[in-house]
Scaffold this motif. Structure first.
Motif, PDB file in Angstrom:
ATOM      1  N   ILE A   1       0.817  -1.217   0.000  1.00 48.38           N
ATOM      2  CA  ILE A   1       0.000   0.000   0.000  1.00 48.38           C
ATOM      3  C   ILE A   1       0.851   1.266   0.000  1.00 48.38           C
ATOM      4  O   ILE A   1       0.566   2.212  -0.759  1.00 48.38           O
ATOM      5  CB  ILE A   1      -0.978  -0.017   1.196  1.00 48.38           C
ATOM      6  CG1 ILE A   1      -2.001  -1.147   1.017  1.00 48.38           C
ATOM      7  CG2 ILE A   1      -1.684   1.327   1.345  1.00 48.38           C
ATOM      8  CD1 ILE A   1      -2.954  -1.300   2.177  1.00 48.38           C
ATOM      9  N   PRO A   2       1.934   1.381   0.808  1.00 51.26           N
ATOM     10  CA  PRO A   2       2.728   2.627   0.784  1.00 51.26           C
ATOM     11  C   PRO A   2       3.368   2.937  -0.555  1.00 51.26           C
ATOM     12  O   PRO A   2       3.710   4.099  -0.821  1.00 51.26           O
ATOM     13  CB  PRO A   2       3.794   2.380   1.863  1.00 51.26           C
ATOM     14  CG  PRO A   2       3.186   1.380   2.777  1.00 51.26           C
ATOM     15  CD  PRO A   2       2.367   0.501   1.905  1.00 51.26           C
ATOM     16  N   PHE A   3       3.543   1.936  -1.427  1.00 44.27           N
ATOM     17  CA  PHE A   3       4.160   2.200  -2.732  1.00 44.27           C
ATOM     18  C   PHE A   3       3.280   3.110  -3.590  1.00 44.27           C
ATOM     19  O   PHE A   3       3.780   3.748  -4.514  1.00 44.27           O
ATOM     20  CB  PHE A   3       4.422   0.880  -3.465  1.00 44.27           C
ATOM     21  CG  PHE A   3       5.642   0.162  -2.977  1.00 44.27           C
ATOM     22  CD1 PHE A   3       6.889   0.412  -3.528  1.00 44.27           C
ATOM     23  CD2 PHE A   3       5.568  -0.759  -1.951  1.00 44.27           C
ATOM     24  CE1 PHE A   3       8.005  -0.246  -3.078  1.00 44.27           C
ATOM     25  CE2 PHE A   3       6.680  -1.427  -1.496  1.00 44.27           C
ATOM     26  CZ  PHE A   3       7.912  -1.166  -2.057  1.00 44.27           C
ATOM     27  N   TRP A   4       1.989   3.166  -3.292  1.00 45.76           N
ATOM     28  CA  TRP A   4       1.108   4.053  -4.052  1.00 45.76           C
ATOM     29  C   TRP A   4       1.404   5.518  -3.746  1.00 45.76           C
ATOM     30  O   TRP A   4       1.038   6.400  -4.538  1.00 45.76           O
ATOM     31  CB  TRP A   4      -0.348   3.750  -3.726  1.00 45.76           C
ATOM     32  CG  TRP A   4      -0.837   2.463  -4.262  1.00 45.76           C
ATOM     33  CD1 TRP A   4      -0.844   1.254  -3.634  1.00 45.76           C
ATOM     34  CD2 TRP A   4      -1.371   2.212  -5.564  1.00 45.76           C
ATOM     35  NE1 TRP A   4      -1.359   0.276  -4.451  1.00 45.76           N
ATOM     36  CE2 TRP A   4      -1.693   0.845  -5.650  1.00 45.76           C
ATOM     37  CE3 TRP A   4      -1.629   3.019  -6.682  1.00 45.76           C
ATOM     38  CZ2 TRP A   4      -2.254   0.263  -6.772  1.00 45.76           C
ATOM     39  CZ3 TRP A   4      -2.186   2.443  -7.817  1.00 45.76           C
ATOM     40  CH2 TRP A   4      -2.486   1.087  -7.858  1.00 45.76           C
ATOM     41  N   PHE A   5       2.036   5.799  -2.620  1.00 50.21           N
ATOM     42  CA  PHE A   5       2.259   7.176  -2.195  1.00 50.21           C
ATOM     43  C   PHE A   5       3.686   7.654  -2.461  1.00 50.21           C
ATOM     44  O   PHE A   5       4.042   8.756  -2.056  1.00 50.21           O
ATOM     45  CB  PHE A   5       1.945   7.312  -0.700  1.00 50.21           C
ATOM     46  CG  PHE A   5       0.543   6.923  -0.348  1.00 50.21           C
ATOM     47  CD1 PHE A   5      -0.503   7.819  -0.511  1.00 50.21           C
ATOM     48  CD2 PHE A   5       0.254   5.649   0.123  1.00 50.21           C
ATOM     49  CE1 PHE A   5      -1.802   7.456  -0.194  1.00 50.21           C
ATOM     50  CE2 PHE A   5      -1.040   5.279   0.448  1.00 50.21           C
ATOM     51  CZ  PHE A   5      -2.072   6.186   0.285  1.00 50.21           C
ATOM     52  N   LEU A   6       4.503   6.839  -3.129  1.00 46.90           N
ATOM     53  CA  LEU A   6       5.841   7.290  -3.486  1.00 46.90           C
ATOM     54  C   LEU A   6       5.756   8.347  -4.579  1.00 46.90           C
ATOM     55  O   LEU A   6       5.013   8.184  -5.556  1.00 46.90           O
ATOM     56  CB  LEU A   6       6.698   6.115  -3.967  1.00 46.90           C
ATOM     57  CG  LEU A   6       7.134   5.108  -2.903  1.00 46.90           C
ATOM     58  CD1 LEU A   6       7.909   3.966  -3.546  1.00 46.90           C
ATOM     59  CD2 LEU A   6       7.981   5.774  -1.836  1.00 46.90           C
ATOM     60  N   PRO A   7       6.490   9.447  -4.466  1.00 46.60           N
ATOM     61  CA  PRO A   7       6.448  10.478  -5.522  1.00 46.60           C
ATOM     62  C   PRO A   7       7.110   9.983  -6.792  1.00 46.60           C
ATOM     63  O   PRO A   7       8.025   9.158  -6.759  1.00 46.60           O
ATOM     64  CB  PRO A   7       7.223  11.647  -4.897  1.00 46.60           C
ATOM     65  CG  PRO A   7       8.125  11.004  -3.899  1.00 46.60           C
ATOM     66  CD  PRO A   7       7.384   9.825  -3.352  1.00 46.60           C
ATOM     67  N   GLN A   8       6.639  10.506  -7.889  1.00 45.74           N
ATOM     68  CA  GLN A   8       7.200  10.112  -9.175  1.00 45.74           C
ATOM     69  C   GLN A   8       8.602  10.660  -9.373  1.00 45.74           C
ATOM     70  O   GLN A   8       9.420  10.054 -10.061  1.00 45.74           O
ATOM     71  CB  GLN A   8       6.294  10.601 -10.313  1.00 45.74           C
ATOM     72  CG  GLN A   8       6.727  10.133 -11.690  1.00 45.74           C
ATOM     73  CD  GLN A   8       5.758  10.560 -12.774  1.00 45.74           C
ATOM     74  OE1 GLN A   8       4.787  11.253 -12.486  1.00 45.74           O
ATOM     75  NE2 GLN A   8       6.005  10.157 -14.000  1.00 45.74           N
ATOM     76  N   SER A   9       8.900  11.792  -8.758  1.00 47.63           N
ATOM     77  CA  SER A   9      10.207  12.418  -8.902  1.00 47.63           C
ATOM     78  C   SER A   9      10.629  12.995  -7.556  1.00 47.63           C
ATOM     79  O   SER A   9       9.799  13.466  -6.776  1.00 47.63           O
ATOM     80  CB  SER A   9      10.164  13.528  -9.961  1.00 47.63           C
ATOM     81  OG  SER A   9      11.429  14.137 -10.100  1.00 47.63           O
ATOM     82  N   LEU A  10      11.928  12.931  -7.278  1.00 46.65           N
ATOM     83  CA  LEU A  10      12.493  13.463  -6.043  1.00 46.65           C
ATOM     84  C   LEU A  10      13.605  14.443  -6.367  1.00 46.65           C
ATOM     85  O   LEU A  10      14.140  14.470  -7.481  1.00 46.65           O
ATOM     86  CB  LEU A  10      13.043  12.330  -5.169  1.00 46.65           C
ATOM     87  CG  LEU A  10      12.044  11.366  -4.532  1.00 46.65           C
ATOM     88  CD1 LEU A  10      12.786  10.244  -3.819  1.00 46.65           C
ATOM     89  CD2 LEU A  10      11.139  12.094  -3.562  1.00 46.65           C
ATOM     90  N   VAL A  11      13.957  15.253  -5.364  1.00 49.25           N
ATOM     91  CA  VAL A  11      15.097  16.152  -5.498  1.00 49.25           C
ATOM     92  C   VAL A  11      16.366  15.337  -5.290  1.00 49.25           C
ATOM     93  O   VAL A  11      16.515  14.661  -4.281  1.00 49.25           O
ATOM     94  CB  VAL A  11      15.016  17.297  -4.467  1.00 49.25           C
ATOM     95  CG1 VAL A  11      16.224  18.212  -4.611  1.00 49.25           C
ATOM     96  CG2 VAL A  11      13.733  18.078  -4.657  1.00 49.25           C
ATOM     97  N   LYS A  12      17.269  15.390  -6.253  1.00 48.88           N
ATOM     98  CA  LYS A  12      18.511  14.644  -6.128  1.00 48.88           C
ATOM     99  C   LYS A  12      19.333  15.200  -4.976  1.00 48.88           C
ATOM    100  O   LYS A  12      19.357  16.407  -4.730  1.00 48.88           O
ATOM    101  CB  LYS A  12      19.304  14.723  -7.432  1.00 48.88           C
ATOM    102  CG  LYS A  12      20.485  13.762  -7.494  1.00 48.88           C
ATOM    103  CD  LYS A  12      21.140  13.818  -8.849  1.00 48.88           C
ATOM    104  CE  LYS A  12      22.295  12.839  -8.947  1.00 48.88           C
ATOM    105  NZ  LYS A  12      21.859  11.437  -8.831  1.00 48.88           N
ATOM    106  N   GLU A  13      20.008  14.320  -4.254  1.00 48.44           N
ATOM    107  CA  GLU A  13      20.793  14.734  -3.100  1.00 48.44           C
ATOM    108  C   GLU A  13      21.859  15.749  -3.515  1.00 48.44           C
ATOM    109  O   GLU A  13      22.587  15.550  -4.487  1.00 48.44           O
ATOM    110  CB  GLU A  13      21.475  13.523  -2.450  1.00 48.44           C
ATOM    111  CG  GLU A  13      20.533  12.640  -1.678  1.00 48.44           C
ATOM    112  CD  GLU A  13      21.276  11.526  -0.959  1.00 48.44           C
ATOM    113  OE1 GLU A  13      20.769  11.028   0.043  1.00 48.44           O
ATOM    114  OE2 GLU A  13      22.365  11.155  -1.425  1.00 48.44           O
TER     115      GLU A  13
END
Length: 293
Positions: free
Chosen positions: A115-127
């Motif tokens: 279920i939590p995988f549905w809430f992962l953002p499509q894009s993140l800020v690179k470190e």
């Protein structure tokens, strides 16, 4: 005399289909998870994150073996047969543990964890960067629109030419040359062969070691599974985690990592080869190693 029919059932088909569906759901996690980490992590932090990912993949089988050990101590018909009606123990060869109970528990846990995988953002800020994902997506919007127009033109051209295969299976056009290039990559193919050999050894241990412990040391199925999980998988977790920390601290490049992997694998082979001199005596089996008299 009437012919005796052997008992048969097709319920194993449901187990097989269930494992196929489970594999289809779990397989994308590893390749997509690695790509997700590589895209949004620093180069020096990526090995450590990958080590954490691989450590988690070993902790799962460790907990699974503990669960299997618990289920193997329960009779297969638990709930429908009383404990006072069971006349055999877990060390008896006729004992069948509650193998189905572990499958139900793992299926429920897989559903909850997914279920939590549905809430992962499509894009993140690179470190190390401050740009927001929205800005990056806006910058890439124009090239994507141009690509959509080019793809539309290409689609019309294919329709005009009558290439039905290209219309129905457009992804195969790029996939087959890419797959051919991978097969001609010696480094990639060597890595695939090494991975196959490593997993073959691990699967062989998981498949045959429990029966070996049962026959040679008189252990029950639950005790054998428990011993395999306790003595093997925690060490793998330590190896994955310490290897990731080592590569992060000393900034190991690909060439150095390949050399380290070679020498460590060679040492591992020599240690496993020494196991040939630690063979126990074969237990007497009537009709096989000794006569019936």
């Amino acid at each position: 005399t009437e012919c005796e029919k052997e008992p048969g059932s097709l319920l194993w088909v449901f187990v097989m289909v269930g494992n196929i569906v489970r594999g289809m759901g779990e397989t994308p996690i590893m390749p997509l998870g690695i790509s997700y980490l590589e895209d949004f992590a620093k180069a020096e932090n990526s090995p450590f994150y990958l080590a954490c990912l691989h450590t988690a993949t070993v902790i799962g089988p460790f907990l699974g073996l503990l669960l299997a050990s618990f289920c193997a101590e329960l009779f297969v018909d638990i709930g429908s047969v009383g404990a006072d009606e069971i006349t055999i123990t877990a060390t008896d060869a006729r004992w069948v543990g509650a193998w189905w109970l572990g499958i139900l528990i793992c299926a429920l846990l897989n559903l909850l964890v997914g279920i939590p995988f549905w809430f992962l953002p499509q894009s993140l800020v690179k470190e190390g960067e401050t740009n927001e994902p929205e800005e990056t997506s806006e910058k890439s919007a124009a090239p994507l629109q141009e690509n959509d127009k080019n793809e539309a033109k290409q689609t019309m051209y294919e329709i005009a030419k009558g290439e039905l295969f290209c219309i129905l299976f457009p992804s195969c056009i790029n996939f087959i040359p890419f797959l051919k290039a991978l097969f001609h990559n010696p480094v990639y193919m060597l890595f695939i062969c090494i991975t196959v050999l490593q997993f073959s050894a691990f699967d062989g241990m998981i498949s045959f070691m429990p029966k070996y412990l049962e026959q040679q040391f008189g252990k029950s199925a639950s005790d054998a599974i428990f011993l395999i999980g306790v003595y093997n998988l925690p060490v793998l977790c330590v190896g994955y985690f310490s290897g990731g920390l080592f590569m992060k601290k000393f900034k190991i490049n690909i060439y150095q990592a390949a050399n380290i992997a070679f020498w460590v694998s060679l040492l591992e082979y020599l240690l496993y080869f020494a196991a040939y001199w630690t063979v126990c005596d074969t237990s007497p089996v009537a009709g096989l190693t000794v006569s019936y008299q």
